[in-house]
Motif scaffolding. Structure first.
Motif, mmCIF file in Angstrom:
data_model
loop_
_atom_site.group_PDB
_atom_site.id
_atom_site.type_symbol
_atom_site.label_atom_id
_atom_site.label_comp_id
_atom_site.label_asym_id
_atom_site.label_seq_id
_atom_site.Cartn_x
_atom_site.Cartn_y
_atom_site.Cartn_z
ATOM 1 N N THR A 61 -6.105 -22.034 3.426
ATOM 2 C CA THR A 61 -5.541 -21.918 2.088
ATOM 3 C C THR A 61 -6.599 -21.616 1.033
ATOM 4 O OG1 THR A 61 -3.772 -23.441 2.669
ATOM 5 C CG2 THR A 61 -4.183 -23.101 0.319
ATOM 6 N N TYR B 183 -11.455 -17.288 0.695
ATOM 7 C CA TYR B 183 -11.505 -15.983 0.062
ATOM 8 C C TYR B 183 -11.993 -14.965 1.093
ATOM 9 C CZ TYR B 183 -10.947 -17.773 -4.713
ATOM 10 O OH TYR B 183 -10.459 -18.339 -5.865
ATOM 11 N N TYR C 234 -8.746 -12.975 -3.218
ATOM 12 C CA TYR C 234 -7.974 -14.073 -2.641
ATOM 13 C C TYR C 234 -6.586 -13.600 -2.200
ATOM 14 C CZ TYR C 234 -5.708 -18.566 -2.005
ATOM 15 O OH TYR C 234 -5.026 -19.636 -1.466
ATOM 16 N N LYS C 235 -5.940 -12.828 -3.055
ATOM 17 C CA LYS C 235 -4.624 -12.306 -2.709
ATOM 18 C C LYS C 235 -4.344 -11.011 -3.446
ATOM 19 C CE LYS C 235 -2.262 -15.076 -6.206
ATOM 20 N NZ LYS C 235 -1.198 -16.098 -6.449
ATOM 21 N N THR C 236 -3.303 -10.346 -3.055
ATOM 22 C CA THR C 236 -2.813 -9.073 -3.620
ATOM 23 C C THR C 236 -3.903 -8.019 -3.637
ATOM 24 O OG1 THR C 236 -3.180 -9.794 -5.912
ATOM 25 C CG2 THR C 236 -1.036 -10.256 -4.922
ATOM 26 N N ILE D 192 -4.798 -7.313 0.016
ATOM 27 C CA ILE D 192 -4.539 -8.518 0.803
ATOM 28 C C ILE D 192 -3.031 -8.769 0.780
ATOM 29 C CG2 ILE D 192 -5.091 -10.958 1.105
ATOM 30 C CD1 ILE D 192 -7.560 -10.396 -0.746
ATOM 31 N N ALA E 180 0.689 -10.641 1.517
ATOM 32 C CA ALA E 180 1.121 -11.987 1.132
ATOM 33 C C ALA E 180 0.738 -13.052 2.158
ATOM 34 C CB ALA E 180 2.639 -11.996 0.911
ATOM 35 N N ASP E 181 0.770 -12.718 3.446
ATOM 36 C CA ASP E 181 0.439 -13.740 4.446
ATOM 37 C C ASP E 181 -1.070 -13.941 4.597
ATOM 38 O OD1 ASP E 181 1.038 -11.746 7.490
ATOM 39 O OD2 ASP E 181 -0.446 -11.572 5.908
ATOM 40 N N ARG E 182 -1.852 -13.062 4.012
ATOM 41 C CA ARG E 182 -3.325 -13.141 3.981
ATOM 42 C C ARG E 182 -3.968 -13.137 5.366
ATOM 43 N NH1 ARG E 182 -6.675 -15.946 0.732
ATOM 44 N NH2 ARG E 182 -6.308 -17.905 1.846
ATOM 45 N N SER F 29 -6.858 -8.054 5.749
ATOM 46 C CA SER F 29 -7.213 -7.449 4.465
ATOM 47 C C SER F 29 -7.723 -6.040 4.744
ATOM 48 C CB SER F 29 -8.264 -8.274 3.731
ATOM 49 O OG SER F 29 -9.429 -8.437 4.509
#
Lengths: 118, 112
Positions: B29, B32, B51-53, B64, B66-68, B71
């Motif tokens: 969670t 990065y 970290y996301k998007t 990235i 949504a489920d990460r 990447s």
């Protein structure tokens, strides 16, 4: 801004000899790292300093490798005695305080010292 | 520490967009994703972190989902000088025990 300085750039020694590498990090960077990079592989962390204290030296072969960071600035990495398998590039890196940058835990690397053990 | 998987090598031509994907199925969670670039006879150089998007800077974009769990580093309109090894690193940069674990990276060769 001056980068991470390392010297020498190249070193050739015979096995069982000793060698030392020097690193001067970027001014103000409290965290300093030494990595070993064998040809064709990614860098492997040997030791991490926070100021002049050791944070992580779990992958440092302590029977032959030693490192120090006096006064929390410059650092030296020593190998004594060297083995053939120590032939690699030794990279020094430093990190700024977290509040200096948006991206976190960025490491700035020097050009490295290429060691050849014959 | 999350394990990462990248292609060993890629070839591209000048002017093309290059996308390098990194898999990190067990990303935590707080982790990065950070990418570094390494030219021959130089140390790695930070490219981008996210970290996301989506994150974009003057050099590259990082996508990235949504489920990460993966990447993609996107290099727009590459030139010969983008020939290098690209490393994907995953970890919590705010953790006092975070350390970089470099894999073998992706060796990108840009052809004229």
């Amino acid at each position: 801004e001056a980068g991470v300085a390392q010297s020498p750039r190249y070193k050739i020694i015979e096995k069982r000899q000793s060698v030392a590498f020097w690193c001067n990090p970027i001014s103000g960077h409290a965290t300093l790292y030494w990595y070993q990079q064998i040809l064709g592989q990614g860098p492997k962390l040997l030791i991490q300093f926070q100021n002049n204290g050791v944070v992580d030296d779990s992958q440092l072969p302590k029977d032959r490798f030693s490192a120090e960071r006096l006064k929390g600035v410059d650092s030296t990495l020593k190998i004594q005695p060297a083995k053939l398998e120590d032939s690699a590039v030794y990279l020094c890196a430093s990190s700024p305080p977290r509040e200096w940058t948006v991206a976190k835990n960025i490491q700035y690397f020097g050009a490295g010292t290429r060691l050849s053990v014959l | 520490l999350a394990k990462t998987t990248q292609p060993i090598s890629m070839d591209s031509y000048e002017g093309q967009e290059v996308n390098i994907t990194c898999s990190h199925n067990n990303i935590a969670t707080n982790d990065y994703i950070t990418w570094y670039q390494q030219f021959p006879s130089q140390g790695p150089r930070f490219i981008i972190q996210g970290y996301k998007t989506k994150v974009t800077n003057e050099v590259a974009s990082l996508f990235i989902p949504a489920d990460r769990k993966s990447s993609t580093l996107s290099l727009p309109r590459v030139s010969l000088s983008d020939t290098a090894v690209y490393y994907c690193l995953v970890g919590d940069p705010f953790s006092g025990t975070y350390k970089y674990i470099f894999g073998t990276g992706t060796r990108l060769k840009v052809l004229a």
